[in-house]
Structures are given as C-alpha cells and as structure tokens.
Design a protein around this motif. Sequence first.
Motif, PDB file in Angstrom:
ATOM      1  N   UNK A 325       0.845  -1.196   0.000  1.00 40.61           N
ATOM      2  CA  UNK A 325       0.000   0.000   0.000  1.00 40.61           C
ATOM      3  C   UNK A 325       0.876   1.239   0.000  1.00 40.61           C
ATOM      4  N   UNK A 326       0.353   2.311  -0.560  1.00 41.49           N
ATOM      5  CA  UNK A 326       1.007   3.621  -0.520  1.00 41.49           C
ATOM      6  C   UNK A 326      -0.085   4.657  -0.321  1.00 41.49           C
ATOM      7  N   UNK A 327      -0.036   5.384   0.796  1.00 39.21           N
ATOM      8  CA  UNK A 327      -1.047   6.400   1.080  1.00 39.21           C
ATOM      9  C   UNK A 327      -0.377   7.631   1.694  1.00 39.21           C
ATOM     10  N   UNK A 328      -1.089   8.738   1.684  1.00 38.20           N
ATOM     11  CA  UNK A 328      -0.736   9.877   2.525  1.00 38.20           C
ATOM     12  C   UNK A 328      -1.895  10.103   3.480  1.00 38.20           C
ATOM     13  N   UNK A 329      -1.590  10.484   4.721  1.00 37.30           N
ATOM     14  CA  UNK A 329      -2.666  10.657   5.690  1.00 37.30           C
ATOM     15  C   UNK A 329      -2.184  11.294   6.968  1.00 37.30           C
ATOM     16  N   UNK A 330      -3.138  11.759   7.758  1.00 38.18           N
ATOM     17  CA  UNK A 330      -2.849  12.400   9.036  1.00 38.18           C
ATOM     18  C   UNK A 330      -3.109  11.432  10.184  1.00 38.18           C
ATOM     19  N   UNK A 346      -6.237   9.174   9.081  1.00 39.08           N
ATOM     20  CA  UNK A 346      -7.229   9.783   8.199  1.00 39.08           C
ATOM     21  C   UNK A 346      -6.576   9.975   6.836  1.00 39.08           C
ATOM     22  N   UNK A 347      -7.054   9.231   5.841  1.00 36.40           N
ATOM     23  CA  UNK A 347      -6.385   9.164   4.538  1.00 36.40           C
ATOM     24  C   UNK A 347      -6.595  10.464   3.759  1.00 36.40           C
ATOM     25  N   UNK A 348      -5.488  11.010   3.241  1.00 35.02           N
ATOM     26  CA  UNK A 348      -5.554  12.182   2.370  1.00 35.02           C
ATOM     27  C   UNK A 348      -5.637  11.736   0.917  1.00 35.02           C
ATOM     28  N   UNK A 349      -4.697  10.868   0.503  1.00 31.58           N
ATOM     29  CA  UNK A 349      -4.690  10.317  -0.857  1.00 31.58           C
ATOM     30  C   UNK A 349      -4.288   8.855  -0.803  1.00 31.58           C
ATOM     31  N   UNK A 350      -4.869   8.048  -1.697  1.00 30.33           N
ATOM     32  CA  UNK A 350      -4.484   6.648  -1.838  1.00 30.33           C
ATOM     33  C   UNK A 350      -3.860   6.466  -3.218  1.00 30.33           C
TER      34      UNK A 350
END
Length: 424
Positions: A325-330, A346-350
């Motif tokens: 997986x690769x995500x950006x999140x807080x 809390x996912x920003x982008x997947x």
Amino acid sequence: MKDTALLPLTLLLIPALVKCQQSTNFTRPVFLCGGQITGEQGYIGSEGFPAPYPPNKKCSWIVTVPQGRVVILSFRHMDLETDPICRYDHVSVYNGNSASAGRLGRFCGTFRPGAVMSTSNSLLIEMESDNDSAGKGFLAMYTAGLPHEKENQFCGGKLVKPQGSFKTPNWPEKTYPTGISCSWHIVSRPNEFIELKFEKFGIENDNYCRYDYVAVFNGGKSVEAERVGKFCGDSPPDPIISEGNEMLVQFVSDLSVTADGFLAKYDVRRKMGADGQPLPLPTTTTTTTTTKAPRRKVIASPINLCRQKCRRKGTLQSNFCASDFVISGQVMNVVPSGQTLLATISVINTYKAGNLQTRQVGDNTIAKMVVVCKRCPVLKRGTSYTLMGPVDQQGRGRILPDSFFLIYKAQQHQVLTKLTSRRC
C-alpha cells in the motif's frame, strides 16, 4: 414502509420507555454492561443506551427463557461504528449460552438486522468496542417463542451431497414464520464449485431488503466482504456460482409481514483446467497453508525486527513497487496494543491500496496501521505522513523499522501520481 399497525403493541411502547421520564409510573431503563437475563420478554441495550457506548469494552448478556421455548431477538435500534466486515465495534449473537455455540450473526453500522431465533431456550449476545468512533449502540427486544411444531419446519444446516435442495419453513403449504434466521452451509471438495438456483421465490418486498431477505456468501461465514448478494421480492435471482468450494445461504424474517418463501436447488461441479479437463482433487495439505505460515510467524514475533536500526531504506520510487500500500494521511490517534502500537490514519490520498482495509467515518476515510516497534518509527498525532509497506491478514498496514515514510508535503503528490501510472 412497514405498516406499524402490524407490529406488537409492546414494540410501539418502547420509545416511551427509553426516552421519557415524564410519567410517575415509569422510570428510564438503566442498561448495564452484560448480565444474566431471564423471563418471557424484555429489552437489552448497550451500556448507557441511548447515550454513546463507552470505548474498549466487551459486554456479554445471556438470555434464558422457559424450557421448551426458543429466544426470538429483534433489534429495534442499531448505531455502531460502520465497517464492511464488522471488525471494530460489533454485536455478535450465538445460538446458546456460550461463544462455542454456532454464531447466528455479527452486526455493526446503522443498518437494523432482521430478527434472530435460537433453537434452544438460551441465547448469548456479545458487544465489543474499540478505542474510537462510538455511536448510540443498540436496543433489542427478546421474546419467548414456541419452537416449530413440525420437524420439517426447522431450517438450515450443513449440506455436503453433490446435489440437493432446501426451502423455507412451511413451503409450500403456507407462508414462512415470522422472526426466524436460517443458514444453509453448502460444502464441496477442493477444485469444485457450487451453482445455486432459486426455483421459486417470494420474500417480503422492500427496495433495500431491510426486513425479510435471503443473503448469499462465498465461503462459510456471513461476513459482508464475502457477500454475493441480498435478495427479496417475487423475482428469483439469477443463478449464483461460488468462487470456491463453500457457500452460505442465510434467510431472515422479521416479526411482521411474511410471504410464500423459496425453493432452492444446488449442484456441485468440477473446475476445469486450461486443457478443458477436470482439475484433480488435491490432498488436504495445500500450498496455501505452507506459504502463509512464515508470514504469521513474522507478525507474531516482532522482537528481532525491533533490534534493527530505525532507518528507512531506498527512495520514494524504489519502495513504491515493493509496497502493498502507498497512502498519505494524518495521524488521528496512536494507542498501545500489546507489544506494538495501533495508529488510526485519516487518509488524504491513496496511490496504491492492495489489501489495505479502509472505512468511512463521517467525511473521513480511515485506515488502521500497526507500528510493529513502539519507538521505530515515531508517528506523531496530528502530523501528516506518506506511508507505505506490507498489509497483514486483518487488512491493516504494517509500519516496520525500515519502512519508507516521509512527513507529507504537497509536492510528493505529483511524484506519487506519476508512479501510479507506471508498471511495476
């Protein structure tokens, strides 16, 4: 919409019992965390209902009605954390006084399930909550019902013959009973699949099949992630073919309107190879078990991993293809969980999902991450990161000492978006 005139008078009175304290003849019910409950009818609610239920609790209620009767459980309100397979906050119902009895259902979210009925005079209800996302909980009514008068009215069971049929209770003499839950578990051999056809079909109609319904699942458990479909009305579903060698068919009716029911037939067939010949029946030892064993060992034993230096390896580009997986999140929350930490993101982008499980909580998409080593790396609450790595068998991301992670910056989005369009 259902005609409330058809509901028992006691069900219409429950809002007054729960919400009002105006009459001197009634006091607000106090719902505790579990207990032994006896009698011919009554109500069970999550702790503190209708106030939000507390986090990190497990409550168990054992309902016992007089001998010779069965327990009918009807949910009147449901408001738990939503998840497709109810992994976090959930209510489980068992067909007896212990969890070793067969499970009749596992429920969560805000969708009110149909009635559940035991085959004996006892029923176990368990509710578990994790550390976040609480709702109001649940309210259910139990009643002591009479068991079916005829043997052929009992429904459900395990079906292992190559062909067979099954039907709703009372078919075709009269309509099916109210307040029942039946599950047929069809099992064939490896390299076989199951074809299910409904010859006759008549289930109380509703646009969302909220009251009476038939649900079909791949495998032997009623988990939402494996549900093939949910059906009601008077039009039979198209033939259903299982993905593997097991299928579960569940029928639920509530406490009011009924209909004719259904008659279903199934056939077990052999899978065919690329050469058009039937695939051989393998032995009980499969390569699946062998390949999964090392992964389970690593997940259960993080000690050696935590002796490594906390240092990421490679680059953003080189780690992209190697990660599940690769995500950006807080980071919303980080709490201890045994020898590890459990982070809520809390996912920003997947950019790459793999088998990572997410759920919707309000306007946020939430993912769970296991930080295998508590101090390596350190994820700070309120900080946004770009995260990547493997996924465990529960659908949670795993953050290892050498996992590649960065404090999230807007310019990373353009780089990661380009990587998603490339072939690994």
